[in-house]
Design a protein around this motif. Structure first.
Motif, PDB file in Angstrom:
ATOM      1  N   ASP A 291       0.821  -1.312  -0.087  1.00 15.34           N
ATOM      2  CA  ASP A 291      -0.019  -0.139   0.038  1.00 15.34           C
ATOM      3  C   ASP A 291       0.746   1.388  -0.043  1.00 15.34           C
ATOM      4  OD1 ASP A 291      -2.943   1.072   0.636  1.00 15.34           O
ATOM      5  OD2 ASP A 291      -1.579   2.353   1.744  1.00 15.34           O
ATOM      6  N   MET A 292       0.412   2.222  -0.821  1.00 20.60           N
ATOM      7  CA  MET A 292       1.185   3.515  -0.806  1.00 20.60           C
ATOM      8  C   MET A 292       1.292   4.140   0.559  1.00 20.60           C
ATOM      9  SD  MET A 292      -1.718   5.951  -2.347  1.00 20.60           S
ATOM     10  CE  MET A 292      -2.582   4.612  -3.195  1.00 20.60           C
ATOM     11  N   THR A 293       0.283   3.989   1.618  1.00 15.66           N
ATOM     12  CA  THR A 293       0.777   4.679   2.857  1.00 15.66           C
ATOM     13  C   THR A 293       0.912   3.716   4.114  1.00 15.66           C
ATOM     14  OG1 THR A 293      -0.859   6.563   1.772  1.00 15.66           O
ATOM     15  CG2 THR A 293      -0.660   6.496   4.392  1.00 15.66           C
ATOM     16  N   TYR A 294      -0.144   2.665   4.076  1.00 12.86           N
ATOM     17  CA  TYR A 294      -0.107   2.007   5.451  1.00 12.86           C
ATOM     18  C   TYR A 294       0.866   0.690   5.211  1.00 12.86           C
ATOM     19  CZ  TYR A 294      -4.413   4.839   5.941  1.00 12.86           C
ATOM     20  OH  TYR A 294      -5.332   5.632   5.866  1.00 12.86           O
ATOM     21  N   ILE A 295       1.489   0.552   6.468  1.00 18.89           N
ATOM     22  CA  ILE A 295       2.504  -0.741   6.558  1.00 18.89           C
ATOM     23  C   ILE A 295       1.823  -1.844   6.707  1.00 18.89           C
ATOM     24  CG2 ILE A 295       2.655  -0.466   9.196  1.00 18.89           C
ATOM     25  CD1 ILE A 295       5.730  -1.003   8.347  1.00 18.89           C
ATOM     26  N   ASP A 296       2.327  -2.953   6.176  1.00 21.90           N
ATOM     27  CA  ASP A 296       1.720  -4.191   6.302  1.00 21.90           C
ATOM     28  C   ASP A 296       0.274  -4.474   5.682  1.00 21.90           C
ATOM     29  OD1 ASP A 296       3.698  -5.017   7.850  1.00 21.90           O
ATOM     30  OD2 ASP A 296       2.758  -4.292   9.757  1.00 21.90           O
ATOM     31  N   LEU A 297      -0.014  -3.535   4.558  1.00 27.61           N
ATOM     32  CA  LEU A 297      -1.247  -3.795   3.768  1.00 27.61           C
ATOM     33  C   LEU A 297      -0.796  -3.924   2.188  1.00 27.61           C
ATOM     34  CD1 LEU A 297      -3.819  -1.312   5.292  1.00 27.61           C
ATOM     35  CD2 LEU A 297      -3.581  -3.786   5.654  1.00 27.61           C
ATOM     36  N   PRO A 298      -1.578  -4.780   1.448  1.00 29.48           N
ATOM     37  CA  PRO A 298      -1.394  -4.990   0.247  1.00 29.48           C
ATOM     38  C   PRO A 298      -1.950  -3.678  -0.599  1.00 29.48           C
ATOM     39  CG  PRO A 298      -2.959  -6.362   0.614  1.00 29.48           C
ATOM     40  CD  PRO A 298      -2.500  -5.730   2.156  1.00 29.48           C
ATOM     41  N   PRO A 299      -1.699  -3.348  -1.620  1.00 26.77           N
ATOM     42  CA  PRO A 299      -2.277  -2.021  -2.314  1.00 26.77           C
ATOM     43  C   PRO A 299      -3.808  -2.536  -2.698  1.00 26.77           C
ATOM     44  CG  PRO A 299      -0.794  -3.212  -3.863  1.00 26.77           C
ATOM     45  CD  PRO A 299      -0.594  -3.893  -2.473  1.00 26.77           C
ATOM     46  N   TYR A 300      -4.491  -1.424  -2.564  1.00 25.20           N
ATOM     47  CA  TYR A 300      -6.095  -1.464  -3.045  1.00 25.20           C
ATOM     48  C   TYR A 300      -6.125  -0.931  -4.266  1.00 25.20           C
ATOM     49  CZ  TYR A 300     -10.998  -0.422  -3.449  1.00 25.20           C
ATOM     50  OH  TYR A 300     -12.267  -0.682  -3.632  1.00 25.20           O
ATOM     51  N   TYR A 301      -5.572   0.312  -4.700  1.00 29.35           N
ATOM     52  CA  TYR A 301      -5.631   0.720  -5.856  1.00 29.35           C
ATOM     53  C   TYR A 301      -4.608  -0.001  -6.787  1.00 29.35           C
ATOM     54  CZ  TYR A 301      -8.608   4.519  -4.060  1.00 29.35           C
ATOM     55  OH  TYR A 301      -9.462   5.053  -3.680  1.00 29.35           O
ATOM     56  N   PRO A 302      -4.972  -0.271  -8.128  1.00 27.35           N
ATOM     57  CA  PRO A 302      -4.180  -1.087  -9.061  1.00 27.35           C
ATOM     58  C   PRO A 302      -2.702  -0.497  -9.230  1.00 27.35           C
ATOM     59  CG  PRO A 302      -6.350  -0.746 -10.066  1.00 27.35           C
ATOM     60  CD  PRO A 302      -6.418   0.366  -8.604  1.00 27.35           C
ATOM     61  N   ALA A 303      -1.650  -1.334  -9.084  1.00 26.18           N
ATOM     62  CA  ALA A 303      -0.506  -1.207  -9.037  1.00 26.18           C
ATOM     63  C   ALA A 303       0.539  -0.913 -10.268  1.00 26.18           C
ATOM     64  CB  ALA A 303       0.372  -1.807  -8.067  1.00 26.18           C
TER      65      ALA A 303
ATOM     66  N   ASN B  64      -6.851   2.984   1.717  1.00 27.90           N
ATOM     67  CA  ASN B  64      -6.991   1.365   1.735  1.00 27.90           C
ATOM     68  C   ASN B  64      -8.377   1.096   2.606  1.00 27.90           C
ATOM     69  OD1 ASN B  64      -6.785  -1.693   1.950  1.00 27.90           O
ATOM     70  ND2 ASN B  64      -4.865  -1.265   1.201  1.00 27.90           N
ATOM     71  N   PRO B  65      -9.234   0.520   2.243  1.00 37.45           N
ATOM     72  CA  PRO B  65     -10.479   0.016   2.950  1.00 37.45           C
ATOM     73  C   PRO B  65     -10.288  -0.566   4.074  1.00 37.45           C
ATOM     74  CG  PRO B  65     -10.976  -0.131   0.550  1.00 37.45           C
ATOM     75  CD  PRO B  65      -9.636   0.161   0.647  1.00 37.45           C
TER      76      PRO B  65
END
Length: 685
Positions: free
Chosen positions: A130-142, A591-592
């Motif tokens: 994720d662009m901002t949050y640590i330990d999260l995969p990206p929600y917006y297409p990368a 990210n939701p």
């Protein structure tokens, strides 16, 4: 199968060559622009003048390519010239006005902030984060950002600095790929003309959002490809549809055949007169586009899928209507013809194959997030990405009657007339027309669902609508000019006059593009870049202190940047340096799985605590990875954060509010405080 392999392989091979030429042209152009100390665009007309010169040179190269095609001389030289011409047009139109700044259109302001942050994140690591949050995969297409991050990493450039050349280069490559695709669908000289027109419109109205612009320029030919895969009446009904397939000497027969490389089709050969792969080449091509869209931009992927499904419905309905007409005029043949389900099956089979290709590609970027969402107990807020309704999203767009840009309005008006006149006889008009109808249906649905508290962001589809109508306008102009030419007994000079008018109109529109993008270009010069400088040579903003903040954080935490979580309201800091943030810029890009609202409430709760011990305990028991550092602004006896909350359906849809932390909360040995300019950096040990 051999024909399919030849078609797909030949098309992909040519696409690779075109992409390579475009990448080289863009790289050479941008490096050349960067070797000169240009004046700022917003304070001088020098770069505007040189942009016009470059645009004229690019158009001359494209005209040379068309001349070679018409003369049937040196076909590969003509192709290379066309690829170089269209990519150089993109490069000079965007690169020259931005020649004196390291930032792209809109600088690092508003939405461009989170896009730069995303590119910075994927420059730091190839893993999907994720662009901002640590330990999260990206929600917006990368997809677009991952490629850009790898390019920046390879070149040893920070993500923010690579954004501009990568955005321009990727759009140049996309324009060349669109030209290749057009050349597989229509006659080669027409392909150059329509690709040039749609590229100019894309650059003018879609380029600020570069990762979606690469899809906008490909949308029209991709939809023609999809229609060719889904609507094949001559093969599925056994009826003779060759007359309509000829499409007045165009290559609509070729669009039905898929990515045919047989140039005889470009000379008016009817559908079925050349070997084809039964449309399966078009199926693969359309599936690849849908998959690419899913990897790059969710909204455009959804619209493209909706359009393709609408095409399938229209195709089946058209076949049923023809079957019913045959039953009246040729009852014996109709009785032995295919049933309604037999007509539906080949359409469904092609949709399934497209769907499989799309799904496989989409899972590359979406898979990690879907897995996390399904297997974790993290709160799923649903996000607020669809909570945005600006004024353009509350009305239908009619570019054909918008004469703020008169040349575009006229072209779109010609396109509208052509779509209506040729709807029954042209496969191109059918495909583009269905695309236009799909945009309007999506827009109406977007406005309708506002009643239930959301939108479908239809205002973002306006560039696609403009490109579809512009493509139709080129066809309408060419066919209209040909009709006039024949009506006037084919005077030799009429063709020259027509070509001159088209070229001059193209140049007239092209040189207005910097004016259309004036605000975006100016912001690139007034924003402070990652080096702490403004390209217009005026005093920089507080961003100029970011480098010192970064040095303090790395020294005091003793960890790499991507191992630290920072809570700050100056989230542009995260666009320049790959720290993770505790909270995102707004909920609309959060990210939701991050629970934006819950984090904001927790920050507010922390600010109301009474002692450092209470704060340390709250941080230790935070539901999320607690901040390792804070970057505050100072205000009297407090440290402040300016946060955001979603206030949809209001417009603007974001309300800013300030949270103040008493300075006494950090009077403890566990906190180390450093004052840097207007900021106070607090590192937690």
């Amino acid at each position: 199968m051999r024909v399919l392999v030849r078609q797909v392989g030949g098309g992909l091979g040519e696409a690779v060559l075109a992409a390579a030429v475009a990448a080289v042209v863009a790289a050479v152009g941008l490096v050349a622009f960067g070797t000169v100390q240009w004046p700022a665009f917003n304070s001088s007309n020098v770069t505007r003048a040189l942009t016009t010169v470059g645009q004229v040179a690019s158009v001359v190269v494209l005209i040379a390519a068309v001349v070679l095609i018409r003369l049937r001389r040196w076909p590969w030289l003509a192709k290379v010239l066309s690829w170089a011409g269209i990519s150089s047009f993109v490069t000079v139109t965007l690169g020259m006005p931005l020649g004196a700044t390291k930032l792209y259109l809109f600088g690092v302001s508003v939405d461009q902030e989170f896009r730069t942050e995303y590119l910075t994140r994927l420059t730091d690591s190839a893993a999907l984060h994720d662009m901002t949050y640590i330990d999260l995969p990206p929600y917006y297409p990368a997809g677009w950002f991952w490629i850009g991050g790898r390019v920046a990493n390879l070149l040893g450039m920070p993500g923010w600095e690579a954004f501009k050349p990568y955005a321009i280069g990727s759009l140049a490559v996309a324009a060349a790929l669109a030209l290749v695709l057009w050349s597989k669908l229509i006659r080669a000289d027409w392909a150059v003309a329509v690709a040039a027109a749609t590229t100019a419109v894309t650059v003018a109205f879609a380029s600020p959002e570069a990762y979606s612009a690469v899809l906008v320029v490909l949308f029209a030919p991709a939809m023609i490809l999809a229609w060719g895969a889904l609507y094949r009446p001559a093969e599925w009904t056994g009826a003779d549809r060759s007359a309509s397939a000829r499409d007045a000497g165009s290559t609509d027969a070729e669009s039905g055949a898929g990515m045919s490389a047989d140039r005889s089709a470009a000379q008016g050969v009817a559908d079925g007169a050349v070997p084809t792969a039964g449309g399966w080449g078009a199926v693969i091509g359309a599936g690849l586009f849908l998959g690419l869209a899913a990897m790059f931009y969710q909204l455009f992927a959804a619209v493209a899928v909706f359009t393709v499904v609408l095409m399938a419905v229209v195709a089946w309905g058209s076949l049923l209507w023809q079957r019913r007409a045959d039953a009246v005029h040729q009852p014996r043949q109709a009785a032995s013809g295919p049933s309604a389900l037999q007509l539906l099956w080949p359409i469904l089979a092609r949709l399934v194959v497209m769907g499989v290709i799309t799904g496989v590609l989409a899972l590359i970027t979406w898979g990690p997030w879907l897995w996390k969402a399904l297997t974790s107990s993290l709160p799923k807020s649903g996000g607020s990405a669809l909570h945005y309704l600006p004024e353009p999203g509350a009305r239908l767009s009619f570019p054909m009657f918008d004469f703020a840009e008169p040349l575009l309005g006229l072209l779109c008006l010609i396109g509208t007339v052509w779509l209506v006149l040729r709807a029954a006889s042209s496969r191109r008009a059918q495909a583009l027309g269905i695309g236009v109808v799909a945009i309007y249906l999506w827009s109406l649905a977007s406005m309708a669902v506002t009643a239930v508290g959301m939108t479908a962001l239809s205002f973002r589809l306006e560039p696609i609508l403009q490109v579809l109508l512009a493509a139709a306008g080129v066809f309408g102009f060419v066919e209209g000019a040909r009709a006039v030419y024949q009506a006037l007994n084919e005077p030799q000079r009429f063709r020259v006059v027509t070509a001159a008018v088209a070229a001059l109109a193209a140049l007239a529109f092209a040189q207005t593009i910097p004016s259309i993008l004036n605000t975006e270009i100016t912001t690139a010069y007034t924003d402070t870049d990652g080096n702490g400088e403004r390209a217009d040579q005026r005093s920089p903003s507080a961003v100029s202190h970011y480098r010192e903040i970064d040095a303090a954080l790395t020294a005091q935490t003793g960890r790499p940047r991507d191992a630290s979580v920072v809570l700050t309201a100056d989230t542009s800091f995260l666009a320049y340096y790959p720290y993770y943030g505790f909270q995102a810029l707004t909920s609309h890009y959060a990210n939701p799985l991050a629970d934006f609202a819950g984090r904001s409430a927790e920050i507010k709760r922390w600010s109301g605590l009474q002692s450092p011990a209470e704060l340390l305990d709250a941080l230790a028991h935070s539901p999320w990875r607690a901040p390792d550092a804070f970057v505050f602004r100072r205000s009297g006896d407090s440290y402040t954060l300016r946060l955001a909350e979603d206030v949809y359906p209001n417009d603007p849809n974001v309300r800013r509010y300030t949270v103040s932390f008493p300075k006494t909360l950090f009077e403890d040995p566990h906190f180390r405080l450093t004052e840097i300019g207007p900021f106070t950096v607090v590192v937690r040990h």
